[in-house]
Design a protein around this motif. Structure first.
Motif, PDB file in Angstrom:
ATOM      1  N   VAL A  46       9.778 -12.443   0.938  1.00 53.17           N
ATOM      2  CA  VAL A  46       9.304 -13.742   0.455  1.00 53.17           C
ATOM      3  C   VAL A  46       7.809 -13.704   0.164  1.00 53.17           C
ATOM      4  CG1 VAL A  46       8.891 -16.135   1.183  1.00 53.17           C
ATOM      5  CG2 VAL A  46      11.132 -15.105   1.525  1.00 53.17           C
ATOM      6  N   LEU A  47       7.060 -13.017   0.997  1.00 51.72           N
ATOM      7  CA  LEU A  47       5.611 -13.017   0.858  1.00 51.72           C
ATOM      8  C   LEU A  47       5.074 -11.900  -0.030  1.00 51.72           C
ATOM      9  CD1 LEU A  47       4.661 -13.871   4.540  1.00 51.72           C
ATOM     10  CD2 LEU A  47       4.795 -15.410   2.577  1.00 51.72           C
ATOM     11  N   SER A  48       5.939 -11.066  -0.598  1.00 54.20           N
ATOM     12  CA  SER A  48       5.462  -9.999  -1.482  1.00 54.20           C
ATOM     13  C   SER A  48       5.096 -10.581  -2.847  1.00 54.20           C
ATOM     14  CB  SER A  48       6.513  -8.902  -1.632  1.00 54.20           C
ATOM     15  OG  SER A  48       7.667  -9.403  -2.255  1.00 54.20           O
ATOM     16  N   GLU A  49       4.211  -9.877  -3.543  1.00 54.79           N
ATOM     17  CA  GLU A  49       3.771 -10.306  -4.871  1.00 54.79           C
ATOM     18  C   GLU A  49       4.939 -10.244  -5.853  1.00 54.79           C
ATOM     19  OE1 GLU A  49       0.694 -11.390  -5.800  1.00 54.79           O
ATOM     20  OE2 GLU A  49       0.121 -11.324  -3.691  1.00 54.79           O
ATOM     21  N   ALA A  50       4.868 -11.057  -6.899  1.00 48.71           N
ATOM     22  CA  ALA A  50       5.914 -11.065  -7.920  1.00 48.71           C
ATOM     23  C   ALA A  50       6.017  -9.690  -8.572  1.00 48.71           C
ATOM     24  CB  ALA A  50       5.607 -12.125  -8.972  1.00 48.71           C
ATOM     25  N   ASN A  51       7.240  -9.242  -8.800  1.00 47.59           N
ATOM     26  CA  ASN A  51       7.530  -7.962  -9.442  1.00 47.59           C
ATOM     27  C   ASN A  51       6.993  -6.757  -8.669  1.00 47.59           C
ATOM     28  OD1 ASN A  51       8.817  -9.299 -11.574  1.00 47.59           O
ATOM     29  ND2 ASN A  51       6.871  -9.575 -12.611  1.00 47.59           N
ATOM     30  N   GLN A  52       6.751  -6.906  -7.381  1.00 47.72           N
ATOM     31  CA  GLN A  52       6.285  -5.807  -6.538  1.00 47.72           C
ATOM     32  C   GLN A  52       7.307  -5.597  -5.417  1.00 47.72           C
ATOM     33  OE1 GLN A  52       3.528  -3.901  -7.047  1.00 47.72           O
ATOM     34  NE2 GLN A  52       3.318  -5.049  -8.945  1.00 47.72           N
ATOM     35  N   PRO A  53       7.499  -4.355  -5.007  1.00 46.27           N
ATOM     36  CA  PRO A  53       8.437  -4.131  -3.897  1.00 46.27           C
ATOM     37  C   PRO A  53       7.900  -4.719  -2.595  1.00 46.27           C
ATOM     38  CG  PRO A  53       7.317  -2.095  -4.490  1.00 46.27           C
ATOM     39  CD  PRO A  53       6.916  -3.135  -5.501  1.00 46.27           C
TER      40      PRO A  53
END
Length: 101
Positions: A43-50
């Motif tokens: 949920v807290l990861s950047e958009a389009n990043q693993p």
């Protein structure tokens, strides 16, 4: 929430099917982290990043005949079945258990 002992003060509810929950449980177990931690990282990861989660830990199966020999010994302790009849039966069961569905 003054009486709550959580370090995270905000709760977010997510609705999942049982299959989705089971898949998340399996992945979290394979990565060696709780399901909550896996979801939090995603949920807290950047958009389009693993998501920053640990890699899946490989499962190591024993090599050689030791699992077959242990199974034969276990069956021989309980049942009086000749070794020559047990080995093909146990090999078939082990192959069936390891087969990919």
């Amino acid at each position: 929430m003054p009486d709550c002992n959580r370090t995270y003060p905000v709760r977010v509810d997510v609705r999942l099917t049982e299959a989705e929950r089971d898949a998340l449980n399996t992945e979290a177990l394979q990565r060696g982290i709780p399901r909550q931690e896996l979801l939090r990282a995603r949920v807290l990861s950047e958009a389009n990043q693993p998501a920053p989660v640990p890699p899946i830990k490989p499962v190591h199966y024993s090599k050689g005949r030791d699992s077959i020999d242990r199974a034969i010994a276990a069956v021989n302790r309980r049942y009086d079945v000749p070794h020559a009849q047990l080995e093909p039966l146990i090999c078939t069961v082990i192959c069936a258990l390891n087969a990919k569905g």
